[in-house]
Enzyme design. Structure first.
Site, PDB file in Angstrom:
ATOM      1  N   VAL A   5       0.840  -1.197   0.000  1.00 59.12           N
ATOM      2  CA  VAL A   5       0.000   0.000   0.000  1.00 59.12           C
ATOM      3  C   VAL A   5       0.875   1.248   0.000  1.00 59.12           C
ATOM      4  CG1 VAL A   5      -1.750   1.291   1.285  1.00 59.12           C
ATOM      5  CG2 VAL A   5      -1.843  -1.198   1.246  1.00 59.12           C
ATOM      6  N   ASP A  14      -8.767  -1.921  -6.350  1.00 60.41           N
ATOM      7  CA  ASP A  14      -9.189  -1.109  -5.204  1.00 60.41           C
ATOM      8  C   ASP A  14     -10.681  -1.211  -4.924  1.00 60.41           C
ATOM      9  OD1 ASP A  14      -6.613  -0.406  -4.735  1.00 60.41           O
ATOM     10  OD2 ASP A  14      -6.906   1.759  -4.844  1.00 60.41           O
ATOM     11  N   ASP A  18      -7.906   0.882  -0.439  1.00 58.63           N
ATOM     12  CA  ASP A  18      -7.290   1.926  -1.261  1.00 58.63           C
ATOM     13  C   ASP A  18      -5.777   1.696  -1.304  1.00 58.63           C
ATOM     14  OD1 ASP A  18      -6.774   4.193  -2.687  1.00 58.63           O
ATOM     15  OD2 ASP A  18      -7.173   5.585  -1.034  1.00 58.63           O
ATOM     16  N   ASN A  20      -3.498   2.422  -3.402  1.00 58.52           N
ATOM     17  CA  ASN A  20      -2.617   3.486  -3.895  1.00 58.52           C
ATOM     18  C   ASN A  20      -2.871   4.819  -3.189  1.00 58.52           C
ATOM     19  OD1 ASN A  20      -5.030   4.134  -5.028  1.00 58.52           O
ATOM     20  ND2 ASN A  20      -4.333   4.083  -7.152  1.00 58.52           N
ATOM     21  N   ASN A  22      -4.997   7.065  -2.985  1.00 60.43           N
ATOM     22  CA  ASN A  22      -5.472   8.291  -3.632  1.00 60.43           C
ATOM     23  C   ASN A  22      -6.908   8.638  -3.252  1.00 60.43           C
ATOM     24  OD1 ASN A  22      -6.887   6.414  -5.056  1.00 60.43           O
ATOM     25  ND2 ASN A  22      -6.127   7.006  -7.082  1.00 60.43           N
ATOM     26  N   ILE A  24      -9.541   6.949  -3.705  1.00 63.82           N
ATOM     27  CA  ILE A  24     -10.546   6.415  -4.641  1.00 63.82           C
ATOM     28  C   ILE A  24     -10.641   4.910  -4.409  1.00 63.82           C
ATOM     29  CG2 ILE A  24     -11.095   6.068  -7.086  1.00 63.82           C
ATOM     30  CD1 ILE A  24      -9.521   8.719  -7.608  1.00 63.82           C
ATOM     31  N   GLU A  36     -11.758   2.991  -9.506  1.00 67.14           N
ATOM     32  CA  GLU A  36     -10.415   3.092 -10.099  1.00 67.14           C
ATOM     33  C   GLU A  36     -10.472   2.756 -11.592  1.00 67.14           C
ATOM     34  OE1 GLU A  36      -7.220   3.852  -9.370  1.00 67.14           O
ATOM     35  OE2 GLU A  36      -7.412   4.325  -7.245  1.00 67.14           O
ATOM     36  N   SER A  54      19.191  20.521  -0.741  1.00 64.39           N
ATOM     37  CA  SER A  54      18.425  21.332   0.198  1.00 64.39           C
ATOM     38  C   SER A  54      17.481  22.311  -0.498  1.00 64.39           C
ATOM     39  CB  SER A  54      19.381  22.109   1.107  1.00 64.39           C
ATOM     40  OG  SER A  54      20.320  22.829   0.325  1.00 64.39           O
TER      41      SER A  54
HETATM   42 CA    CA Z   1      -7.293   4.014  -4.922  1.00 64.06          CA
END
Ligand code: CA
Length: 366
Positions: A5, A14, A18, A20, A22, A24, A36, A54
């Site tokens: 994940v 998904d 979820d 990923n 996101n 959704i 998805e 930096s």
């Molecule tokens: Ca998702």
């Protein structure tokens, strides 16, 4: 961390979780397809990653820390976070800024915009798909090792990767030029990095390599200004502070933060040799998975179009890094260049964005 994940993770469907990150998830009861599949699949999601130093991490020391007359109960309110982050502000940076809340306003002020936010606006499936892997002091000899900490494997969504090493290959605290990276070593290290990225990233990924900046701009803008450390009595200029730091051999950049013009010019000359090596490397290399572009970050363009005091664009305490305002302006300028000068890099706008927002709101925020 669950290894299956993370943002940008290749998504099976998904339907239940979820994977990923996101925001959704689930199945549309009307179509029986997952959201998805319905709203993200085929929309060419693209993550945003910065590998760098930096400047990419957005280094900032609150100027009021230096100024006795500005001390008040809020002066050190963000102290713990600031020390923990080694004075870096990735959540407000050019590439990966995401925090629009102004919650750090006691310590850092200015507009906020970023490539990640624009990428998310373009395709809501990119929500949370950003990685700031920028480390204070990074240079060509350490950048591959830094890249190894990316959470990305071949098969994940492609990514837009900015490689920005704008100074440390010519900068050090030492008062000689022997500490600058040799052209051949720079070429070989950057070549190693690009080969590594080609192995790690999925086809369709884009690498933008910025090369070194011309740091002479810093001295030109700041040398006769009063540094925050001397703001009470108006008695310490940047030029004096630079020479003091050089005497102690603790300057972040002896070559550019220096009252000797010959040394500043020598530093830029060597930076240009390294930039030429990078261009040669890019034009002579062929990669299967990644497209690599020479993409200089042009702080000078930002300075030229800024109608106010150019000192607003440089971090006041260190006199070296781009300020919050410069980060936001650079995000806009970089985006304009991506849209107009580098056609084909940015995928199309996701036509399902509105449906995603309607169903998932802020997609879980941050
Ligand atoms: Ca998702």
């Amino acid at each position: 961390m669950d290894k299956e994940v993370y943002p940008g993770h290749h998504t099976v469907d998904d339907a239940k979780a979820d994977t990923n990150c996101n925001g959704i998830v689930g199945r549309d009861p009307l179509t029986n397809r997952t959201y998805e599949e319905q709203w993200c699949k085929g929309t060419q999601p693209l993550g945003t990653i910065v590998l760098g130093d930096s400047a990419g991490a957005h280094f900032h020391i609150p100027p009021q820390w230096m100024t006795a007359s500005q001390l008040n109960k809020d002066t050190y309110s963000d102290l713990l976070l600031i020390l923990e982050n080694e004075f870096d502000w990735p959540m407000l940076s050019l590439m990966t800024g995401f925090d629009t809340t102004q919650r750090w306003k006691n310590s850092i002020q200015g507009p906020m915009d970023s490539i990640y936010l624009k990428m998310r606006e373009r395709n809501r499936c990119n929500h949370r798909d950003f990685q700031n892997i920028a480390v204070n002091g990074a240079k060509s000899s350490s950048i591959k090792q830094i890249a190894e900490s990316m959470s990305r494997i071949s098969g994940d969504n492609p990514a837009l990767v900015m490689v920005e090493l704008i100074g440390n290959d010519v900068c050090s605290g030492h008062n000689d030029t022997n500490h600058m990276t040799k052209v051949e070593d720079y070429y070989n290290k950057m070549s190693e990095l690009l080969s590594y990225l080609n192995d790690r990233l999925s086809r369709g990924s884009v690498v933008m390599a910025s090369g070194l900046a011309d740091g002479r701009l810093l001295y030109d803008i700041l040398h006769d200004r009063v540094h925050p450390i001397g703001s009470t009595r108006k008695d310490v200029t940047y030029s004096q502070l630079y020479d003091f730091l050089n005497c102690l051999q603790i300057s972040p950049c002896f070559g550019w933060m220096n009252s000797n013009e010959t040394i500043r010019n020598l530093t830029t000359e060597h930076g240009e040799k390294l930039n030429k090596a990078l261009k040669d490397l890019i034009s002579s290399s062929k990669f299967d998975n990644i497209a690599v572009y020479d993409f200089p970050l042009r702080l000078n363009e930002i300075v030229d179009s800024w109608e106010h005091d150019p000192a607003d664009l440089i971090e006041p305490v260190d006199g070296f890094h781009p300020s919050q305002t410069a980060n936001a302006l650079m995000a806009n300028r970089t985006w304009e260049r991506l849209l107009h000068d580098y056609p084909g890099i940015l995928p199309p706008v996701n036509p399902h964005n509105e449906l995603i927002t309607k169903k998932f709101g802020d997609q879980g925020g941050y």
